[in-house]
Structures are given as structure tokens and as C-alpha cells.
Design an enzyme around this catalytic site. Structure first.
Site, short mmCIF file in Angstrom:
data_model
loop_
_atom_site.label_atom_id
_atom_site.label_comp_id
_atom_site.label_asym_id
_atom_site.label_seq_id
_atom_site.Cartn_x
_atom_site.Cartn_y
_atom_site.Cartn_z
N PRO A 2 0.84 -1.21 0.00
CA PRO A 2 0.00 0.00 0.00
C PRO A 2 0.87 1.26 0.00
O PRO A 2 1.90 1.30 0.68
CB PRO A 2 -0.78 -0.10 1.32
N GLU A 3 0.44 2.26 -0.74
CA GLU A 3 1.17 3.53 -0.73
C GLU A 3 0.56 4.42 0.36
O GLU A 3 -0.43 4.05 1.01
CB GLU A 3 1.14 4.16 -2.12
N LYS A 52 4.33 5.21 5.16
CA LYS A 52 3.60 3.94 5.13
C LYS A 52 3.42 3.36 6.54
O LYS A 52 3.09 2.19 6.70
CB LYS A 52 4.34 2.95 4.23
N ARG A 120 13.46 9.20 11.32
CA ARG A 120 14.13 8.52 10.23
C ARG A 120 13.34 8.53 8.93
O ARG A 120 13.80 8.07 7.91
CB ARG A 120 14.53 7.10 10.65
N ARG A 257 13.58 -2.61 -8.75
CA ARG A 257 12.15 -2.49 -8.99
C ARG A 257 11.91 -2.29 -10.48
O ARG A 257 12.78 -1.82 -11.20
CB ARG A 257 11.58 -1.25 -8.24
#
Ligand SMILES: [Zn+2]
Length: 270
Positions: A2-3, A52, A120, A257
Site C-alpha cells: 500500500p502507498e 507507510k 528517520r 524495482r
């Protein structure tokens, strides 16, 4: 995976269903039994999405969930259904229930650990407190490809492959363009576009990135059929004609990717 818009929608839904009242929390599968026992009976104060990552705040402790590739939430009105499969976390109040299955992370964090998590993560286009200028400091000093930089969650948080490749198409920038080639104005436009695209996806629940003139009705073409839904320019459209210029959409690999782009509309590779 999921974005960010999906995680934002989950945070809003969980706030709506559960915030402000005590919740009963269990771990039917057992892997989160200790954590569940610690928060069960407490009042869920608020929820938060950062990139996320999803947080449920209980005051002195927060539940942190990262869905990863396989994680899924389900919810509904009472009664709670009999547990099926591996339910890591089950939550209920007097009206609703919520199940979490298969997350990458489901853990309790104390306030300093929550701060460390936020620290982070890079700039989240869906957060009003985002600092895009800090992201640009990283981008403009880097020889790495823009697509890889925008996918790096410590640079920009919440963006996944679809938003990144589509925003690069809309900006006319090849995914392999080195970060150092991006001008301050180029970054301002790219950031504003991510804010806009992701904000719309939060509302609609799907990722649509094509401009009005390239929508199915305007082009008299059938709508896209893909399990990700949404009208897009290049994502998972290799070999199909670019909606803007007709060139076949290219596919390659970048940072492990898949990458998709239009070699005519997108320039700027080193
Ligand atoms: Zn094109």
C-alpha cells in the site's frame, strides 16, 4: 505494498471508528499477546499516518503497524466474527471490530521510539508538517536516479512505485535522471504534484494520475483494467502507446524495482 494514501485512509477510518473510547485488544494468533494485553482497556486517543507507517496513540505508548507486502486490515460492526486465519491483532469497542493480519510490523513504541521513527522518515506529501526542502537537500547532492531517491522512505515518505513513476512522467523527467540534475523549481513542481496526486488518492481511494485530456471519455478509449485501479500514464503499461504521444511505454529495472517511462515525453537521463 500500500502507498501512503492507503495508510492515511486507514488512520482516518480507525480514528472515526475507535478514537475517544476504551478498546478491547487481543491477539487471536498469539504473536502480539503481550502488547495487546498492555493496551487492552485503554482509550485510543488518536491515530496518525506517517509515510507507510500507522500509529495508534494511547498516551504513554503507541501501537505501530507497517503493513508491508501482505498486511491487511478488516473491520465491521459488532458482533465480532469468529477468528479465521492468522489474526495478529483484534480490536473492538462497543460498536465496531478491527482485525489485522500479516503485517511486517505490529509493535508497541514508547514516545522516544515514536520520535525516532518520525526522525528517520523523509518528507510525507500528505503531512502539513512535511519539510520538502530537507528532501531536496538530499536529492540535489545525489548521483542516484530520481526514481530511487523518491522511493527512499528516508527522503520522501509514503510514495510507492506508482506515485513516483507517474509524477516523473507528469514532470517530463526520466526515472534515471540523477538527483543532482533536478533544479529547485523542478523540485517545487514535483513536490506540489505529489501533494496533489496523493491528496486526491486519499479522497478517492485509488490512484488516478492522468490529466483531463487523457481520460478515457476525452480520448474515446476504454477505461484501464488493472487490479490497482486508476488511470495512469506509464505504470504497468509497457508496450502500450503513451497516452500523450503514442510512443510505446518502456520498461526497465531500477534499484531492483520495475520502472516504466515514455522515452519521448521524459528526458533528462545522464
Ligand atoms: Zn509520451
Amino acid at each position: 505494498m500500500p502507498e501512503g494514501h492507503t495508510v492515511r485512509r486507514l488512520a482516518e477510518r480507525h480514528r472515526e471508528l475507535f478514537a475517544g473510547a476504551p478498546v478491547a485488544v487481543t491477539s487471536p494468533q498469539g504473536r502480539f499477546a503481550e502488547g495487546a494485553a498492555r493496551i487492552s482497556g485503554a482509550v485510543l486517543l488518536d491515530t496518525e499516518a506517517y509515510g507507510k507507517h500507522l500509529l495508534h496513540h494511547y498516551g504513554d505508548v503507541s501501537l505501530h503497524v507497517h503493513l508491508g507486502l501482505y498486511g491487511k486490515f478488516a473491520d465491521g460492526d459488532l458482533p465480532v466474527p469468529p477468528p479465521v486465519g492468522q489474526i495478529r491483532l483484534r480490536m473492538a469497542n462497543t460498536r465496531h471490530w478491527l482485525d489485522l493480519r500479516g503485517p511486517t510490523a505490529c509493535e508497541l513504541l514508547d514516545p522516544p521510539e515514536v520520535d525516532a521513527l518520525r526522525a528517520r522518515l523523509g518528507a510525507d506529501p500528505l503531512r502539513p508538517d512535511a519539510k520538502p526542502e530537507q528532501a531536496y537537500e538530499r536529492i540535489r547532492r545525489s548521483d542516484q536516479a530520481l526514481a530511487a531517491l523518491l522511493l527512499d522512505q528516508s527522503v520522501v515518505a509514503g510514495t510507492g512505485l506508482i506515485f513516483v513513476l507517474e509524477a516523473l512522467f507528469r514532470a517530463g523527467l526520466a526515472p534515471t535522471t540523477p538527483g543532482r540534475r533536478l533544479t529547485p523549481d523542478g523540485w517545487r513542481e514535483l513536490w506540489a504534484d505529489l501533494v496533489d496526486l496523493m491528496g486526491k488518492a486519499v479522497v478517492s481511494g485509488r490512484i488516478d494520475t492522468v490529466r483531463p485530456e487523457h481520460e478515457p471519455q476525452a480520448m474515446r478509449r476504454p477505461p484501464r483494467v488493472d487490479r490497482h485501479g486508476g488511470e495512469v500514464y506509464v505504470y504497468r503499461r509497457p508496450g502500450l502507446p503513451c497516452l500523450a504521444c503514442g510512443t510505446e511505454v518502456s520498461r526497465g529495472e531500477l534499484a531492483g524495482r520495475n520502472s516504466y517511462w515514455c522515452a519521448t515525453c521524459q528526458k533528462g537521463a545522464a
